[in-house]
Write an enzyme that holds these catalytic residues in place. Structure first.
Site, PDB file in Angstrom:
ATOM      1  CG  HIS A 211       3.234  -5.434   3.811  1.00 61.97           C
ATOM      2  ND1 HIS A 211       1.923  -5.600   4.230  1.00 61.97           N
ATOM      3  CD2 HIS A 211       3.839  -4.660   4.747  1.00 61.97           C
ATOM      4  CE1 HIS A 211       1.761  -4.946   5.379  1.00 61.97           C
ATOM      5  NE2 HIS A 211       2.879  -4.368   5.703  1.00 61.97           N
TER       6      HIS A 211
ATOM      7  CG  ASP B  48       8.667  -2.923   7.893  1.00 64.62           C
ATOM      8  OD1 ASP B  48       8.430  -2.037   8.734  1.00 64.62           O
ATOM      9  OD2 ASP B  48       7.820  -3.756   7.527  1.00 64.62           O
TER      10      ASP B  48
END
Length: 431
Positions: free
Chosen positions: A308, A366
């Site tokens: 991330h 995600d």
């Protein structure tokens, strides 16, 4: 935010300038450069604003190095485990967890605003059947200001309150309508006896020909997706909402601007990109080859859904989302879905690979949310609209905070100009 009485000294040529240093309740100190241009006739340069605080906010705090995400001081894993989405909405909007009576009142107000104006149904028929749901949502949400005139005066506290409730309540209805329109099925009206997540699932997956029973495991997983995406500090779409709001635009236009920004694959489309990455892998036997490609810096292939930009250690939302993913897959199985079978094996092999472990490239929120939504039966085109449903409360909370700040001023970023210097116009016959 408090003045620390410390100063940073900036030297430019023979001149020195003292810049105040401000201290937040959490996070690094901030050098205040607001008066620098007036004093020294220079700007600061920070493309992407990655080292610049554009505002002060009391809503959300992120420590990417330590993997911390707090909403009004509460850790996200505690909220996802012990709370539910509408309670988190109340927390983000009003600053404190509600009492039982306050929560009941808030849930009632949201539930009673879930229907959209009947004339808005006609908007959908103006779009092509193959229109992306995000294109539809951007247009329909922006058009809400044409129907709800009694909540567009940003200077009226009651207007702001009503607009906030309407946006949170109607966004799942609009997203579900966009989905139904795209697959040629009739719109399903919301029901007041269902909770927020269950209502959304029913509006998406029920048909008039038969009853639809909301599965509590799927409803809980959907609620967690909403909760884990509710707000994420000053990200691209939230900054867009704030910038649009600074002009005095009505709240529906501002949230529509946020939806448009969220549509970008580098932002709200990340879980869709993760699923598309899994589709590119195709079958479990290709995983070693594709992991090797992901580790090759000269290969354009990227294994999406790992690591991330903000979280350098681990994504605190991913642990909770993984639990939901496991529960959903246990319920629905993966036998008839090759993408989900690949996802489970990719997760297993990547977590055992030193390259990924050493670089802290763990599955992020995600990756797991994409798995859940795929298992539920949502097409990838609906992943970002669902993200927009989740993030609406964050946008609205940030909008309200900004509007209610007496020091608010219109956003006006500066630039480093690199074009031609002043020159004289040349008549066309002499060019």
């Amino acid at each position: 935010m408090a003045d620390t009485n410390k100063k940073a000294t900036l030297s430019i040529g023979n001149e020195s300038y003292d810049l105040p240093i401000l201290s937040p309740t959490e996070g690094p100190d901030v050098v205040d450069v607001r008066k620098l241009y007036g004093q020294a006739d220079v700007f600061t340069y920070d493309p992407g604003f990655t080292s610049t605080a554009s505002c002060d906010s009391a809503i959300t705090y992120i420590d990417g190095e330590e993997g911390i995400l707090l909403h009004r001081g509460y850790p996200i894993d505690q909220l996802a485990e012990k709370s539910h989405f509408l309670e988190v909405c109340y927390l983000l909007l009003y600053g404190e967890l509600p009492t039982a009576a306050q929560l009941e009142d808030f849930e009632s107000r949201v539930t009673n605003h879930t229907m959209v104006h009947e004339q808005m149904h006609r908007f959908f028929t103006g779009f092509r059947r193959d229109a992306h749901p995000m294109a539809i949502m951007t247009g329909v949400v922006g058009a809400m200001s044409a129907f709800y005139h009694d909540s567009t005066d940003i200077h009226d506290p009651w207007h702001r309150e009503v607009a906030s409730i309407r946006l949170i309540a109607k966004m799942p209805t609009i997203a579900a309508m966009a989905y139904k329109y795209s697959i040629g099925q009739p719109f399903v009206y919301p029901r007041n006896d269902l909770d927020f997540a269950g209502n959304f699932l029913r509006m998406c997956f029920s048909v008039p020909a038969e009853d639809y029973q909301v599965n509590p495991i799927l409803s809980r997983a959907m609620d967690r997706i909403f909760t884990l995406h509710a707000d994420h500090e000053q990200n691209a779409s939230t900054s867009t909402v704030r910038l649009a709001s600074s002009s005095g635009a009505n709240p529906f236009a501002c949230i529509a601007a946020g939806i448009a920004c969220l549509w970008g694959p580098a932002h709200g489309g990340a879980n869709q990109a993760a699923l598309e990455s899994l589709k590119e892998i195709g079958t479990p036997d290709r995983i070693p080859e594709m992991l090797a490609r992901a580790k090759d810096k000269d290969d354009p292939f990227r294994l999406m859904g790992f690591g991330h930009r903000v979280y350098k250690n681990f994504d605190p939302r991913a642990k909770v989302m993984k639990q939901s993913a496991d529960e959903v897959l246990d319920l629905l199985g993966v036998e008839n879905n090759p993408i989900l079978a690949v996802a489970k094996e990719v997760e297993k092999q990547a977590l055992a690979d030193d390259y990924f472990v050493d670089r802290k490239l763990f599955p992020n929120v995600d990756f797991y949310s994409g798995i859940i939504l795929e298992a539920m039966g949502f097409p990838t085109s609906m992943f970002t609209p669902i993200f927009a449903v989740s993030r609406t409360v964050g946008w609205v909370s940030q909008w309200k905070e900004m509007i209610e700040d007496p020091a608010m001023k219109i956003g006006r970023p500066r630039q480093l100009y690199t074009g031609p210097s002043q020159r004289d116009y040349v008549d066309v016959e002499n060019r």
